[in-house]
Design a protein around this motif. Structure first.
Motif, PDB file in Angstrom:
ATOM      1  N   THR A   1       0.797  -1.226   0.000  1.00  0.00           N
ATOM      2  CA  THR A   1       0.000   0.000   0.000  1.00  0.00           C
ATOM      3  C   THR A   1       0.830   1.276   0.000  1.00  0.00           C
ATOM      4  O   THR A   1       0.372   2.301  -0.505  1.00  0.00           O
ATOM      5  CB  THR A   1      -0.953   0.034   1.217  1.00  0.00           C
ATOM      6  OG1 THR A   1      -0.214  -0.303   2.399  1.00  0.00           O
ATOM      7  CG2 THR A   1      -2.097  -0.932   1.050  1.00  0.00           C
ATOM      8  N   LEU A   2       2.047   1.223   0.518  1.00  0.00           N
ATOM      9  CA  LEU A   2       2.855   2.442   0.575  1.00  0.00           C
ATOM     10  C   LEU A   2       3.706   2.636  -0.669  1.00  0.00           C
ATOM     11  O   LEU A   2       3.700   3.698  -1.275  1.00  0.00           O
ATOM     12  CB  LEU A   2       3.739   2.444   1.819  1.00  0.00           C
ATOM     13  CG  LEU A   2       4.617   3.696   2.024  1.00  0.00           C
ATOM     14  CD1 LEU A   2       3.758   4.952   2.096  1.00  0.00           C
ATOM     15  CD2 LEU A   2       5.468   3.568   3.280  1.00  0.00           C
ATOM     16  N   VAL A   3       4.449   1.588  -1.067  1.00  0.00           N
ATOM     17  CA  VAL A   3       5.376   1.746  -2.196  1.00  0.00           C
ATOM     18  C   VAL A   3       4.919   1.024  -3.463  1.00  0.00           C
ATOM     19  O   VAL A   3       5.628   1.024  -4.460  1.00  0.00           O
ATOM     20  CB  VAL A   3       6.799   1.295  -1.815  1.00  0.00           C
ATOM     21  CG1 VAL A   3       7.376   2.230  -0.776  1.00  0.00           C
ATOM     22  CG2 VAL A   3       6.826  -0.144  -1.314  1.00  0.00           C
ATOM     23  N   GLY A   4       3.745   0.424  -3.434  1.00  0.00           N
ATOM     24  CA  GLY A   4       3.164  -0.189  -4.632  1.00  0.00           C
ATOM     25  C   GLY A   4       3.394  -1.674  -4.769  1.00  0.00           C
ATOM     26  O   GLY A   4       2.514  -2.401  -5.248  1.00  0.00           O
ATOM     27  N   TYR A   5       4.566  -2.131  -4.337  1.00  0.00           N
ATOM     28  CA  TYR A   5       4.952  -3.528  -4.577  1.00  0.00           C
ATOM     29  C   TYR A   5       6.064  -3.890  -3.604  1.00  0.00           C
ATOM     30  O   TYR A   5       6.897  -3.055  -3.266  1.00  0.00           O
ATOM     31  CB  TYR A   5       5.422  -3.635  -6.032  1.00  0.00           C
ATOM     32  CG  TYR A   5       6.445  -4.705  -6.363  1.00  0.00           C
ATOM     33  CD1 TYR A   5       6.045  -5.948  -6.849  1.00  0.00           C
ATOM     34  CD2 TYR A   5       7.812  -4.443  -6.268  1.00  0.00           C
ATOM     35  CE1 TYR A   5       6.983  -6.911  -7.199  1.00  0.00           C
ATOM     36  CE2 TYR A   5       8.762  -5.403  -6.614  1.00  0.00           C
ATOM     37  CZ  TYR A   5       8.334  -6.642  -7.089  1.00  0.00           C
ATOM     38  OH  TYR A   5       9.259  -7.591  -7.442  1.00  0.00           O
ATOM     39  N   THR A   6       6.056  -5.138  -3.151  1.00  0.00           N
ATOM     40  CA  THR A   6       7.149  -5.607  -2.305  1.00  0.00           C
ATOM     41  C   THR A   6       7.807  -6.794  -2.993  1.00  0.00           C
ATOM     42  O   THR A   6       7.177  -7.818  -3.242  1.00  0.00           O
ATOM     43  CB  THR A   6       6.669  -5.973  -0.884  1.00  0.00           C
ATOM     44  OG1 THR A   6       7.754  -6.544  -0.155  1.00  0.00           O
ATOM     45  CG2 THR A   6       5.487  -6.920  -0.884  1.00  0.00           C
ATOM     46  N   GLY A   7       9.080  -6.611  -3.348  1.00  0.00           N
ATOM     47  CA  GLY A   7       9.807  -7.652  -4.060  1.00  0.00           C
ATOM     48  C   GLY A   7      11.189  -7.851  -3.482  1.00  0.00           C
ATOM     49  O   GLY A   7      11.377  -7.856  -2.259  1.00  0.00           O
ATOM     50  N   ALA A   8      12.179  -7.971  -4.351  1.00  0.00           N
ATOM     51  CA  ALA A   8      13.536  -8.283  -3.904  1.00  0.00           C
ATOM     52  C   ALA A   8      14.154  -7.150  -3.092  1.00  0.00           C
ATOM     53  O   ALA A   8      14.763  -7.382  -2.048  1.00  0.00           O
ATOM     54  CB  ALA A   8      14.408  -8.621  -5.112  1.00  0.00           C
ATOM     55  N   VAL A   9      14.016  -5.913  -3.579  1.00  0.00           N
ATOM     56  CA  VAL A   9      14.595  -4.780  -2.850  1.00  0.00           C
ATOM     57  C   VAL A   9      13.907  -4.594  -1.504  1.00  0.00           C
ATOM     58  O   VAL A   9      14.553  -4.495  -0.463  1.00  0.00           O
ATOM     59  CB  VAL A   9      14.515  -3.487  -3.688  1.00  0.00           C
ATOM     60  CG1 VAL A   9      14.908  -2.266  -2.856  1.00  0.00           C
ATOM     61  CG2 VAL A   9      15.426  -3.589  -4.914  1.00  0.00           C
ATOM     62  N   LYS A  10      12.588  -4.585  -1.494  1.00  0.00           N
ATOM     63  CA  LYS A  10      11.830  -4.368  -0.258  1.00  0.00           C
ATOM     64  C   LYS A  10      12.055  -5.497   0.749  1.00  0.00           C
ATOM     65  O   LYS A  10      12.073  -5.260   1.967  1.00  0.00           O
ATOM     66  CB  LYS A  10      10.341  -4.248  -0.590  1.00  0.00           C
ATOM     67  CG  LYS A  10       9.380  -4.186   0.599  1.00  0.00           C
ATOM     68  CD  LYS A  10       9.515  -2.881   1.374  1.00  0.00           C
ATOM     69  CE  LYS A  10       8.425  -2.726   2.425  1.00  0.00           C
ATOM     70  NZ  LYS A  10       8.505  -3.739   3.496  1.00  0.00           N
ATOM     71  N   ASN A  11      12.255  -6.722   0.272  1.00  0.00           N
ATOM     72  CA  ASN A  11      12.406  -7.851   1.197  1.00  0.00           C
ATOM     73  C   ASN A  11      13.637  -7.718   2.084  1.00  0.00           C
ATOM     74  O   ASN A  11      13.668  -8.238   3.192  1.00  0.00           O
ATOM     75  CB  ASN A  11      12.474  -9.173   0.423  1.00  0.00           C
ATOM     76  CG  ASN A  11      12.278 -10.379   1.314  1.00  0.00           C
ATOM     77  OD1 ASN A  11      11.344 -10.421   2.116  1.00  0.00           O
ATOM     78  ND2 ASN A  11      13.157 -11.362   1.197  1.00  0.00           N
ATOM     79  N   MET A  12      14.644  -6.984   1.619  1.00  0.00           N
ATOM     80  CA  MET A  12      15.855  -6.819   2.434  1.00  0.00           C
ATOM     81  C   MET A  12      15.639  -5.853   3.599  1.00  0.00           C
ATOM     82  O   MET A  12      16.522  -5.714   4.452  1.00  0.00           O
ATOM     83  CB  MET A  12      17.025  -6.374   1.558  1.00  0.00           C
ATOM     84  CG  MET A  12      17.497  -7.441   0.576  1.00  0.00           C
ATOM     85  SD  MET A  12      17.965  -9.013   1.368  1.00  0.00           S
ATOM     86  CE  MET A  12      19.511  -8.541   2.158  1.00  0.00           C
ATOM     87  N   PHE A  13      14.483  -5.201   3.648  1.00  0.00           N
ATOM     88  CA  PHE A  13      14.125  -4.396   4.827  1.00  0.00           C
ATOM     89  C   PHE A  13      14.087  -5.288   6.068  1.00  0.00           C
ATOM     90  O   PHE A  13      14.258  -4.811   7.187  1.00  0.00           O
ATOM     91  CB  PHE A  13      12.781  -3.715   4.593  1.00  0.00           C
ATOM     92  CG  PHE A  13      12.422  -2.655   5.596  1.00  0.00           C
ATOM     93  CD1 PHE A  13      13.329  -1.692   6.004  1.00  0.00           C
ATOM     94  CD2 PHE A  13      11.135  -2.584   6.129  1.00  0.00           C
ATOM     95  CE1 PHE A  13      12.990  -0.698   6.919  1.00  0.00           C
ATOM     96  CE2 PHE A  13      10.776  -1.600   7.032  1.00  0.00           C
ATOM     97  CZ  PHE A  13      11.710  -0.652   7.437  1.00  0.00           C
ATOM     98  N   GLY A  14      13.875  -6.579   5.846  1.00  0.00           N
ATOM     99  CA  GLY A  14      13.819  -7.540   6.942  1.00  0.00           C
ATOM    100  C   GLY A  14      15.159  -7.840   7.589  1.00  0.00           C
ATOM    101  O   GLY A  14      15.218  -8.613   8.549  1.00  0.00           O
ATOM    102  N   ILE A  15      16.255  -7.246   7.083  1.00  0.00           N
ATOM    103  CA  ILE A  15      17.534  -7.395   7.810  1.00  0.00           C
ATOM    104  C   ILE A  15      17.651  -6.333   8.902  1.00  0.00           C
ATOM    105  O   ILE A  15      18.592  -6.368   9.703  1.00  0.00           O
ATOM    106  CB  ILE A  15      18.767  -7.326   6.873  1.00  0.00           C
ATOM    107  CG1 ILE A  15      18.939  -5.923   6.283  1.00  0.00           C
ATOM    108  CG2 ILE A  15      18.685  -8.402   5.788  1.00  0.00           C
ATOM    109  CD1 ILE A  15      20.251  -5.734   5.519  1.00  0.00           C
ATOM    110  N   ILE A  16      16.707  -5.399   8.926  1.00  0.00           N
ATOM    111  CA  ILE A  16      16.678  -4.392   9.985  1.00  0.00           C
ATOM    112  C   ILE A  16      15.963  -5.000  11.186  1.00  0.00           C
ATOM    113  O   ILE A  16      14.812  -5.426  11.089  1.00  0.00           O
ATOM    114  CB  ILE A  16      15.962  -3.112   9.525  1.00  0.00           C
ATOM    115  CG1 ILE A  16      16.663  -2.525   8.297  1.00  0.00           C
ATOM    116  CG2 ILE A  16      15.896  -2.099  10.653  1.00  0.00           C
ATOM    117  CD1 ILE A  16      18.116  -2.158   8.507  1.00  0.00           C
ATOM    118  N   ALA A  17      16.631  -5.029  12.304  1.00  0.00           N
ATOM    119  CA  ALA A  17      16.108  -5.743  13.475  1.00  0.00           C
ATOM    120  C   ALA A  17      15.115  -4.908  14.264  1.00  0.00           C
ATOM    121  O   ALA A  17      15.245  -3.683  14.377  1.00  0.00           O
ATOM    122  CB  ALA A  17      17.259  -6.159  14.385  1.00  0.00           C
ATOM    123  N   GLY A  18      14.111  -5.599  14.779  1.00  0.00           N
ATOM    124  CA  GLY A  18      13.193  -5.062  15.780  1.00  0.00           C
ATOM    125  C   GLY A  18      12.527  -3.747  15.465  1.00  0.00           C
ATOM    126  O   GLY A  18      12.078  -3.481  14.338  1.00  0.00           O
TER     127      GLY A  18
END
Length: 377
Positions: A153-170
């Motif tokens: 809903t915010l950036v339109g799509y979640t793919g390879a680039v967005k998935n690396m946001f999950g390396i940010i902890a907590g």
């Protein structure tokens, strides 16, 4: 040299079929893993949802990758930081999604980044000059990124680039949502994080994706593809084409083009697959900002609580970076003056009770338009 992206048809999560198709996707881009490599797999385990809900990377994809790695006697770790810290957080998300079972099957090391040692790293990003990264991410010899094909809903799509946001902890993810709230800044933040430790291989689970108001409350969409590339950026541009998005529909891709980071791309395998996805509701954060300052309240989509669906788990309240949500008289309430429209509450609600729709002003315009059509018939 052009980045190779493979697109392979795969219409079910049958484990043997998925294994065959992942092998095919990797062969098409000429990828071979070295014997005995220490590999970190980064799936999408956004929240505690079962695989059939199409919110997380399907275990069959992770299993196929693990099997291929085991054949080369690789040391495997699977790591993630989920989007929501309460209700069991990352540990619960990894178990509910079926990822923990895959980890146990292949005797891999399961890593909760929220519990890992954090290392400070200087970077040359557009938004970030430094970043705190879990030590297992920096120590990994090879990272395989396994995103899920979904809208956002915010950036339109979640793919390879967005998935690396999950390396940010907590809770740092919530902090970034608050401080980089508009679409442009948040998209550039995601790009900074992606390049802080660029994955070495990306394989997208596009067998069943999510359209509409994703990444957790959208509609399940059978898509029938597996996409692979050494470049997550190239993969995202091909996924954009497959689902029928263009222009600024995907804000991260728009930002990548502006930063001259879009590579030349060579598609291998299926070149003409098109599965039109329903787009998430348009938001206006970061666009035409001189107008938004005036019309923000009346134009931007509204967040509404569906109290019939709400189970009072308070996930929305605990995930809100702006502290705009409260629990009053046994009901969830949103303070519209504090709300920064990051949609974290919508993303993290396990019951899909946070709904996004047009503002009253936009609904009024739509009604006038529909009435005019009837009159002119």
């Amino acid at each position: 040299m052009a980045e190779k992206v493979s697109v392979v048809k795969c219409n079910s999560y049958d484990e043997e079929l998925v294994l065959e198709k992942v092998r095919e996707a990797l062969d098409l881009i000429g990828f071979k893993v070295k014997q005995g490599t220490n590999v970190l797999i980064k799936p999408n385990a956004l929240m505690g949802k079962v695989p059939e809900e199409a919110v997380t990377t399907h275990p069959a994809i992770i299993s196929a990758v693990c099997r291929i790695l085991k054949e080369k006697k690789c040391n495997i770790s699977i790591g993630e930081s989920a989007g929501f810290m309460a209700l069991g957080g990352t540990d619960y998300a990894l178990e509910k999604s079926g990822i923990k079972k895959v980890d146990e099957k292949y005797n891999a090391k399961l890593i909760n980044f929220d519990k890992s040692e954090i290392v400070f790293k200087k970077i040359n990003g557009e938004i970030l000059s430094s970043i705190n990264i879990p030590k297992p991410v920096l120590d990994a010899e090879f990272i395989i990124n396994l995103p899920k094909l979904k809208t956002h809903t915010l950036v339109g799509y979640t793919g390879a680039v967005k998935n690396m946001f999950g390396i940010i902890a907590g809770g740092k993810k919530a902090y970034y949502h608050k401080t980089c709230g508009n679409q442009k800044r948040f998209s550039n933040l995601l790009i900074d994080i992606y390049f802080a430790r660029k994955p070495d291989l990306n394989i997208m689970d596009g067998i069943v994706g999510m359209e509409g108001n994703g990444p957790s409350a959208g509609k399940i969409k059978k898509t029938g593809v597996i996409i692979a590339s050494r470049s997550g950026v190239a993969l995202d541009f091909i996924a954009e084409k497959i689902i029928g998005f263009s222009g600024d529909d995907i804000q991260t891709n728009t930002a990548l083009i502006r930063r001259n980071l879009k590579p030349e791309i060579e598609i291998r395998g299926e070149k003409n697959i098109r599965v039109s996805y329903e787009k998430p509701i348009k938001t206006f954060r970061g666009r035409l900002e001189f107008l938004i300052k005036i019309f923000y309240i009346v134009i931007n989509p509204r967040i509404k609580i569906n109290h019939k669906k709400c189970r009072k788990c308070l996930a929305c309240m605990k995930s809100c970076p702006a502290n705009a949500i409260s629990f009053v008289n046994e009901k969830i309430e949103i303070n519209k003056n504090k709300c920064i429209m990051c949609y974290c509450c919508h993303e993290m609600c396990p019951e899909s009770a946070i709904e996004i729709g047009p503002s009253k002003f936009v609904r009024f315009i739509i009604n006038i338009k529909n009435l005019a059509k009837k009159v002119l018939k």
